[in-house]
Design a protein around this motif. Sequence first.
Motif, mmCIF file in Angstrom:
data_model
loop_
_atom_site.group_PDB
_atom_site.id
_atom_site.type_symbol
_atom_site.label_atom_id
_atom_site.label_comp_id
_atom_site.label_asym_id
_atom_site.label_seq_id
_atom_site.Cartn_x
_atom_site.Cartn_y
_atom_site.Cartn_z
ATOM 1 N N SER A 80 0.827 -1.208 0.000
ATOM 2 C CA SER A 80 0.000 0.000 0.000
ATOM 3 C C SER A 80 0.860 1.256 0.000
ATOM 4 O O SER A 80 0.565 2.227 -0.717
ATOM 5 N N ARG B 32 2.685 1.649 -3.493
ATOM 6 C CA ARG B 32 1.805 2.096 -4.575
ATOM 7 C C ARG B 32 1.518 3.594 -4.532
ATOM 8 O O ARG B 32 1.208 4.206 -5.558
ATOM 9 N N LYS B 33 1.626 4.196 -3.377
ATOM 10 C CA LYS B 33 1.430 5.646 -3.277
ATOM 11 C C LYS B 33 2.586 6.415 -3.903
ATOM 12 O O LYS B 33 2.440 7.583 -4.260
ATOM 13 N N ASP C 3 4.939 4.689 -6.363
ATOM 14 C CA ASP C 3 5.216 4.163 -7.704
ATOM 15 C C ASP C 3 4.189 3.087 -8.042
ATOM 16 O O ASP C 3 4.206 2.005 -7.469
ATOM 17 N N ASN C 4 3.331 3.388 -8.964
ATOM 18 C CA ASN C 4 2.279 2.440 -9.352
ATOM 19 C C ASN C 4 2.714 1.514 -10.476
ATOM 20 O O ASN C 4 1.963 0.618 -10.867
ATOM 21 N N GLU C 5 3.921 1.735 -11.009
ATOM 22 C CA GLU C 5 4.391 0.941 -12.138
ATOM 23 C C GLU C 5 5.407 -0.128 -11.747
ATOM 24 O O GLU C 5 5.605 -1.095 -12.490
ATOM 25 N N GLY D 37 -2.330 -7.069 -3.626
ATOM 26 C CA GLY D 37 -1.769 -6.035 -4.478
ATOM 27 C C GLY D 37 -0.429 -6.308 -5.124
ATOM 28 O O GLY D 37 0.077 -5.452 -5.867
ATOM 29 N N ASP E 290 2.176 -8.039 -7.868
ATOM 30 C CA ASP E 290 2.003 -8.265 -9.298
ATOM 31 C C ASP E 290 2.235 -9.711 -9.724
ATOM 32 O O ASP E 290 1.584 -10.206 -10.642
#
Length: 417
Positions: free
Chosen positions: A192, A195-196, A198-200, A222, A224
């Motif tokens: 969590s 992702r705030k 770097d969402n890639e 969450g 990948d």
Amino acid sequence: MYQELGISKETVSLVTNIEHELQDIYAKIDEICDLHSLKVLSSFHKHHISEVHFYSTTGYGYGDIGRDTIEKVFADVLGSEDALVRSQFISGTHALTVALFAYLRPGDLMLSISGMPYDTLHEVIGIKENASSLKAFGVGYHEIDLVNDDFDDDKIVDYLKNHKVRLIEIQRSKGYSTRKSISILKVQRIVSKIRKIDNEVIIMVDNCYCEFVESVTPIEVGCDVMVGSLIKNLGGGIAPNGAYIAGRSDLVELAGERLTCPGEGREVGPTLGINKQILQGLFLAPSVVAASLKTAILTARLLEELGYKVEPKYHEERVDIVQNIIFGNPDDLIHYCQGIQMASPIDSNAIPEAWDMPGYCDQVIMASGSFTQGSSIELSCDGPIREPYIAYQQGGLTYSYGKLGVMKAIEQLRKLK
């Protein structure tokens, strides 16, 4: 009958008394077993598993209905978009290597946020020099150690703000380290925060030893992609080899093209008669993992009663099937492993000794009298000959066999006293 196996009345009495203490803990394990059994059976029904899926292909393996359906079942069970499940993977380390080379390119940066990875990945990454490592191909590497057996959130966040990271690797199980294994809840929290920023970035989890222990998977919180071996939890002691990579569809496709070759990818790969064993292994896996956990809990309680330090303790949260026993001296470590071997169904007359193994810096003693060579879901016990002399025990196809193995190992310890 116990005496024929060399197990004393004293040990039988000790185990019987301790088992009564553990019934409430065992009942909670059975609840998780029921949950995962439901997932597996539901997916078998959804995909209409039948004898046609057992059929074998040879050569290129074109049009293997069983292989393709197995991958859909694994995706369902693991909560992922897709899965690559192949006997062409020779180990969990091989599957991790395929994934890393599939996702990383020259100039990319890989970040481990669970400290130094397992020994066999050191030459893959380039921590230890190897002309075929990621480092040799221009891939950078950095690691951030755990703090008090948890992620160092502040350091991870700061690093990601100042560096462009292509892939983050998390190893949940402890390997040959002294740290605790990492729970799904801890993974969820750090994902969590990542992702705030770097969402890639690709978040990849080494999930070996952890499948079916908790109620959800890393993908469902969450991450990948996740990787594991079929001669550990999900093979149920039936699959003779293989591994899986599960997660986002695009990442699974990339892994398929790295496992075989670009342009052919997942469309090739003969199953050579293994489909039935993979399906049957997955079907049995929830029960086998439950048996392994009960064996580990019994081991922790027994060895603590005998004066040894253990991790985790019998009543603590479990996130994998590995039980550490900290012996503090090499003789106890060696004798305990030899006792496990003596109670094994295969090669019970063999006496394991510490020896040099490929991929390891220290000599390792390994007890694994298993039907499948190196299978860690069958009762096994191993450890490097280095301080503080820890035995890493895992597996147990049934609780009864696991219990007998531990009782025999205790008898070997008694001989030293």
